[in-house]
Design a protein around this motif. Structure first.
Motif, short mmCIF file in Angstrom:
data_model
loop_
_atom_site.label_atom_id
_atom_site.label_comp_id
_atom_site.label_asym_id
_atom_site.label_seq_id
_atom_site.Cartn_x
_atom_site.Cartn_y
_atom_site.Cartn_z
N UNK A 117 16.14 92.25 60.16
CA UNK A 117 16.39 92.90 58.88
C UNK A 117 16.99 91.92 57.88
N UNK A 118 16.56 92.04 56.63
CA UNK A 118 17.08 91.17 55.57
C UNK A 118 18.32 91.82 54.97
N UNK A 119 19.39 91.01 54.88
CA UNK A 119 20.65 91.45 54.32
C UNK A 119 20.89 90.70 53.01
N UNK A 120 21.14 91.44 51.94
CA UNK A 120 21.45 90.84 50.65
C UNK A 120 22.88 91.19 50.31
N UNK A 121 23.69 90.15 50.02
CA UNK A 121 25.11 90.34 49.75
C UNK A 121 25.44 89.81 48.36
N UNK A 122 26.09 90.65 47.57
CA UNK A 122 26.64 90.23 46.27
C UNK A 122 28.15 90.14 46.45
N UNK A 123 28.72 88.98 46.11
CA UNK A 123 30.16 88.76 46.27
C UNK A 123 30.85 88.83 44.91
N UNK A 124 31.99 89.50 44.88
CA UNK A 124 32.77 89.61 43.65
C UNK A 124 34.22 89.23 43.93
N UNK A 125 34.71 88.21 43.24
CA UNK A 125 36.10 87.77 43.37
C UNK A 125 36.91 88.56 42.34
N UNK B 255 30.46 92.73 48.49
CA UNK B 255 31.67 92.27 49.14
C UNK B 255 32.68 91.88 48.06
N UNK B 256 33.93 92.30 48.23
CA UNK B 256 34.97 91.90 47.28
C UNK B 256 36.30 91.71 47.97
N UNK B 257 37.11 90.84 47.39
CA UNK B 257 38.49 90.71 47.86
C UNK B 257 39.40 91.67 47.09
#
Length: 123
Positions: free
Chosen positions: A25-33, A67-69
């Motif tokens: 499966x393809x996983x696409x992740x957008x990260x936000x600081x 994803x975010x911190x």
């Protein structure tokens, strides 16, 4: 997990990381600081709207993740739930990034989904 793209940049269409899970499966992740000077700022629904409009149609994601911190606003959480977009933050982010729990386990992607994804690929 095989990372195919591992660096966000301008024009990445909401995909900082693109990876293949062991089951294909393809996983696409957008990260936000969102954590500056001791203050956490929440990600709003605009981030979810962007990922919803690009992860699957542009990148062919089977699993979309933001994803975010920081945290997420209630409207962002509701919209993500409605469109099956995983939100990774707080304790779940710590389980994955610090303690090494497998990403699919942290996201709650169970074996039944894995088995049906594998079956549909081999058919």
């Amino acid at each position: 997990m095989l990372v195919m793209q591992g660096r966000g940049r301008a024009g990445d269409l909401g995909a900082d990381v693109i990876a293949l899970a062991p089951d294909g499966r393809k996983i696409v992740i957008q990260c936000k600081h969102k954590h500056k000077a001791g203050r956490r700022r929440p990600c709003g629904s605009d981030v979810v709207q962007t990922v919803n409009g690009t992860a699957r149609p542009e990148h062919g994601a089977d699993i979309a993740v933001i994803l975010t911190n920081g945290t997420f606003t209630k409207p962002a959480r509701e919209l993500a739930h409605k469109h099956d977009i995983h939100l990774l933050w707080g304790e779940d982010l710590e389980r994955w990034a610090t303690w090494g729990s497998p990403l699919l386990d942290v996201l709650g992607e169970d074996d039944d989904r894995t088995a049906s994804a594998e079956a549909s690929r081999s058919a």
